[in-house]
Scaffold this active site. Structure first.
Site, PDB file in Angstrom:
ATOM      1  N   ALA A   1       0.838  -1.206   0.000  1.00  0.00           N
ATOM      2  CA  ALA A   1       0.000   0.000   0.000  1.00  0.00           C
ATOM      3  C   ALA A   1       0.871   1.254   0.000  1.00  0.00           C
ATOM      4  CB  ALA A   1      -0.904  -0.009   1.216  1.00  0.00           C
TER       5      ALA A   1
ATOM      6  N   GLU B   1      -5.552 -11.464  -0.489  1.00  0.00           N
ATOM      7  CA  GLU B   1      -4.772 -11.568   0.750  1.00  0.00           C
ATOM      8  C   GLU B   1      -5.574 -12.311   1.815  1.00  0.00           C
ATOM      9  OE1 GLU B   1      -2.072  -7.482   0.396  1.00  0.00           O
ATOM     10  OE2 GLU B   1      -3.152  -7.911   2.248  1.00  0.00           O
TER      11      GLU B   1
ATOM     12  N   HIS C   1      -5.124 -11.152   5.563  1.00  0.00           N
ATOM     13  CA  HIS C   1      -5.359  -9.794   6.056  1.00  0.00           C
ATOM     14  C   HIS C   1      -6.809  -9.664   6.516  1.00  0.00           C
ATOM     15  CE1 HIS C   1      -4.823  -5.244   5.775  1.00  0.00           C
ATOM     16  NE2 HIS C   1      -6.139  -5.359   5.783  1.00  0.00           N
TER      17      HIS C   1
ATOM     18  N   ASP D   1      -2.542  -8.994  10.095  1.00  0.00           N
ATOM     19  CA  ASP D   1      -2.153 -10.089   9.220  1.00  0.00           C
ATOM     20  C   ASP D   1      -1.956 -11.320  10.078  1.00  0.00           C
ATOM     21  OD1 ASP D   1      -2.134  -8.366   7.040  1.00  0.00           O
ATOM     22  OD2 ASP D   1      -0.017  -7.877   7.303  1.00  0.00           O
TER      23      ASP D   1
ATOM     24  N   HIS E   1      -3.499  -0.859   7.648  1.00  0.00           N
ATOM     25  CA  HIS E   1      -2.750  -1.101   8.880  1.00  0.00           C
ATOM     26  C   HIS E   1      -2.572   0.181   9.690  1.00  0.00           C
ATOM     27  CE1 HIS E   1      -1.765  -5.372   8.419  1.00  0.00           C
ATOM     28  NE2 HIS E   1      -1.748  -5.129   7.116  1.00  0.00           N
TER      29      HIS E   1
ATOM     30  N   SER F   1      -2.802   2.461   3.557  1.00  0.00           N
ATOM     31  CA  SER F   1      -2.776   1.135   4.183  1.00  0.00           C
ATOM     32  C   SER F   1      -3.780   1.058   5.312  1.00  0.00           C
ATOM     33  CB  SER F   1      -1.395   0.826   4.749  1.00  0.00           C
ATOM     34  OG  SER F   1      -1.459  -0.357   5.523  1.00  0.00           O
TER      35      SER F   1
HETATM   36 ZN   LIG Z   1      -2.281  -6.712   5.891  1.00  0.00          ZN
END
Ligand SMILES: [Zn+2]
Length: 276
Positions: free
Chosen positions: A185, A248, A251, A199, A192, A190
């Site tokens: 990202a 993903e 995630h 994750d 996050h 992101s």
């Molecule tokens: Zn992630």
């Protein structure tokens, strides 16, 4: 006298015919009990009590809801001097951050904590953190998994803007901007940084963040159960066009139980849920 009763008889006839042949639409059973065959017709039949026509009224509600949500997305962001969309509802658990919607570079959640779950590494690190509500939900998720013999490992949660910038720049220097932008990202984009993402991996894939995780028992369990704890698999295999990110399976993103349940059951993305 005879003439008068004749006129009276005619008036009576007219009256009776009006009563017999009056329009029946108001009492027609078609409207209140639509069958599959007549249903399409009933929609165009004028009726004062449209709330009895289930499909039409629901469709209206959905349209209204969608419009509201589209407005909501615009309401929750502004455009900065560089023309970038910056989200304003940074602390909302439904905040939408993606390649079109950026977090402010100075945004740091003010309720970060380290969830009491199994990590792939020892000791404190910034990336062990999540926002309090998400951290508590993650603890419940890990506990429920363990009760079924599923051993998940947390790998990476909160990531600051500067850390994301470092990761992106490093990758871009190695693989070029476009390749980096596909897999990492851009800073500010992101999830996050929201403190709402984690994750997750497992032993059989060497604790890596790999698409193979999606085929492990742990990955399958996560896909089927995350929503019960308010998490979604944010980047699905068949939704790359919408999310802008590769698949993903590791995630997970906290959105709260209500949204997670709907997103899971309708098999949609957060973007679609929010009407983007
Ligand atoms: Zn992630």
């Amino acid at each position: 006298m005879k003439k008068r009763s004749f006129i009276f008889a005619i008036l009576l006839c007219v009256f009776i015919s009006i009563f017999i042949f009056r329009p029946r639409s108001e009492s027609s059973p078609v409207i209140n009990n639509p069958s599959p065959d007549t249903f399409g017709d009933s929609i165009t039949t004028p009726s004062e009590d449209e709330s009895n026509i289930p499909s039409e009224s629901n469709a209206d509600e959905e349209v209204e809801e969608e419009e509201k949500e589209v407005d909501l997305l615009e309401e929750t962001s502004h455009i900065d001097d560089d023309g970038k969309v910056i989200v304003d509802n940074t602390d909302d658990i439904l905040v939408l951050v993606n390649k079109n919607r950026n977090l402010p570079s100075d945004y740091v959640p003010d309720d970060l904590v380290v969830p009491n779950v199994r990590f792939t590494f020892e000791g404190f690190d910034e990336k062990k953190q999540m926002r309090k509500e998400a951290a508590e939900a993650l603890e419940e998720l890990f506990k429920a998994a363990e009760e079924e013999g599923i051993y998940l490992f947390a790998v990476s949660g909160y990531r600051s803007y500067n850390r994301q910038k470092y990761l992106f720049d490093t990758r871009a220097a190695r693989d070029g901007f476009e390749e980096a932008n596909k897999l990492t990202a851009y800073p500010g984009q992101s999830e996050h940084q929201t403190g709402l993402a984690m994750d997750v991996s497992c032993q059989s894939v060497g604790f890596d963040l790999t698409q193979k995780f999606g085929q492990t028992v742990e990955g399958i369990w996560l896909k089927e159960n995350a929503h019960k704890f308010g998490f979604i698999i944010r980047y699905q295999e068949d939704k790359v066009d919408i999310t802008g990110y590769s698949y993903e399976p590791w995630h997970i993103r906290y959105v709260g139980k209500e949204a997670a349940k709907e997103i899971y059951e309708r098999n949609i993305t957060l973007e679609e849920y929010l009407g983007a």
